[in-house]
Design an enzyme around this catalytic site. Structure first.
Site, PDB file in Angstrom:
ATOM      1  N   TYR A  98      -3.278  -0.934 -17.582  1.00  0.00           N
ATOM      2  CA  TYR A  98      -2.844  -1.861 -16.527  1.00  0.00           C
ATOM      3  C   TYR A  98      -2.687  -3.274 -17.099  1.00  0.00           C
ATOM      4  O   TYR A  98      -1.682  -3.960 -16.841  1.00  0.00           O
ATOM      5  CB  TYR A  98      -3.867  -1.831 -15.403  1.00  0.00           C
ATOM      6  CG  TYR A  98      -3.523  -2.651 -14.192  1.00  0.00           C
ATOM      7  CD1 TYR A  98      -2.593  -2.201 -13.259  1.00  0.00           C
ATOM      8  CD2 TYR A  98      -4.145  -3.879 -13.952  1.00  0.00           C
ATOM      9  CE1 TYR A  98      -2.282  -2.953 -12.123  1.00  0.00           C
ATOM     10  CE2 TYR A  98      -3.852  -4.627 -12.822  1.00  0.00           C
ATOM     11  CZ  TYR A  98      -2.916  -4.163 -11.911  1.00  0.00           C
ATOM     12  OH  TYR A  98      -2.625  -4.909 -10.795  1.00  0.00           O
ATOM     13  N   SER A 125       5.753  -0.246   1.042  1.00  0.00           N
ATOM     14  CA  SER A 125       5.161   0.574   2.110  1.00  0.00           C
ATOM     15  C   SER A 125       3.704   0.224   2.394  1.00  0.00           C
ATOM     16  O   SER A 125       3.162   0.613   3.424  1.00  0.00           O
ATOM     17  CB  SER A 125       5.278   2.062   1.753  1.00  0.00           C
ATOM     18  OG  SER A 125       4.791   2.305   0.451  1.00  0.00           O
ATOM     19  N   ASN A 156       7.302  -5.509  -7.123  1.00  0.00           N
ATOM     20  CA  ASN A 156       5.924  -5.433  -6.628  1.00  0.00           C
ATOM     21  C   ASN A 156       5.289  -4.058  -6.854  1.00  0.00           C
ATOM     22  O   ASN A 156       4.069  -3.949  -6.930  1.00  0.00           O
ATOM     23  CB  ASN A 156       5.920  -5.773  -5.130  1.00  0.00           C
ATOM     24  CG  ASN A 156       4.612  -5.430  -4.475  1.00  0.00           C
ATOM     25  OD1 ASN A 156       3.615  -6.138  -4.626  1.00  0.00           O
ATOM     26  ND2 ASN A 156       4.592  -4.315  -3.749  1.00  0.00           N
TER      27      ASN A 156
END
Ligand code: NAP
Length: 245
Positions: A153, A12, A88
């Site tokens: 992360y 998106s 992704n």
């Protein structure tokens, strides 16, 4: 001839959105996944359809194993197959290790790393039957170098590299390639959130002295998905302006 079908998670916004547009304009039909941005996802789907792609748009949290299974079943009912999987979808919840909440560590691992396990396990059954497939995982330069304030992360993106290499070894004899792309700093809402000071400091570490664009990553993925990339597996392709050379 039927068009190849690609499933892109987190399509998106940002890099996922650009990959959707690039794949649509290069003859792919698409399953476009998003988490919460329904309006943005609908716009991406409409743009891809305008480029000639058939599109299935699916809301699904990639961290939810059962929901990913349902998304893959819906995709197979619609298109009959999945040729390319692009993991992704990704999030950041940055903080120094001593201040990082346990839930922020868990959330980032759940989406960025476990989410990719979830999709790979569900999608690869079809690829194994087809004896053909491409899996592309979005790692990061941070997964190669580490970064203060991003232990969660970095661990998720480093883990993704290890996952990529392991699955590449498992699937190599079955016509399925598995590779990772390690973007550097790409201009999206993820990096727009950085302060001007951090951006200025990052720029000093990039030999090409500029941030990358989503197109830089989209075209790398398009190549890895192509027949021309059939002899590349288990690799981490850095697209980072030279940061991690
Ligand atoms: P972005 O602009 O923040 O977009 C992230 C996308 O992931 C959105 O479409 C979002 O959908 C989706 N998403 C988030 N959580 C999800 C979930 N639980 N389930 C399904 N979809 C989810 O990020 P980006 O910069 O394009 O980054 C894309 C990927 O590249 C990420 O994996 C990121 O770690 C990696 N990467 C980016 C950079 C960079 O500099 N931008 C550098 C290295 C690596 P909703 O909006 O619907 O939530």
């Amino acid at each position: 001839m039927a068009k190849p079908v690609a499933l892109i998670t987190g399509a998106s916004h940002g890099i996922g959105k650009q990959m959707a547009l690039t794949f649509a304009s290069h003859g792919y039909d698409l399953i476009l996944n998003y988490s919460s941005s329904a309006a943005a996802a609908a716009e991406v789907a409409a743009s891809c359809e305008a480029l000639g792609a058939s599109v299935l748009s699916v809301q699904c949290n990639v961290a939810d194993y059962a929901a990913v299974g349902a998304m893959v079943n819906q995709s197979l009912s619609t298109f009959g197959t999945i040729d390319v999987l692009i993991n992704n979808a990704g999030i950041t919840k940055d903080n120094l290790i001593l201040r990082m909440k346990e839930s922020d560590f868990d959330d980032v691992i759940a989406v960025n790393l476990k989410g990719s396990f979830n999709t790979i396990q569900h999608v690869s059954k079809t690829m194994l039957r087809n004896k053909k497939g491409r899996i592309i995982n979005l790692s990061s330069v941070i997964g190669l170098l580490g970064n203060a304030g991003q232990a969660n992360y970095a661990a998720s993106k480093g883990g993704l590299i290890a996952l990529t290499k392991s699955v590449a070894r498992e699937f190599a004899s079955r016509g399925i390639t598995v590779n990772a792309i390690a973007p550097g700093f790409i201009q999206t809402k993820m990096t727009d959130a950085l302060s001007d000071d951090v951006k200025a400091s990052v720029l000093t570490q990039i030999p090409l002295a500029r941030f990358g664009q989503p197109e830089d990553i989209a075209y790398t993925a398009l190549f890895l998905a192509s027949d021309q990339a059939s002899y590349i597996t288990g690799q981490v392709i850095a697209v980072d302006g030279g940061m991690a050379m």
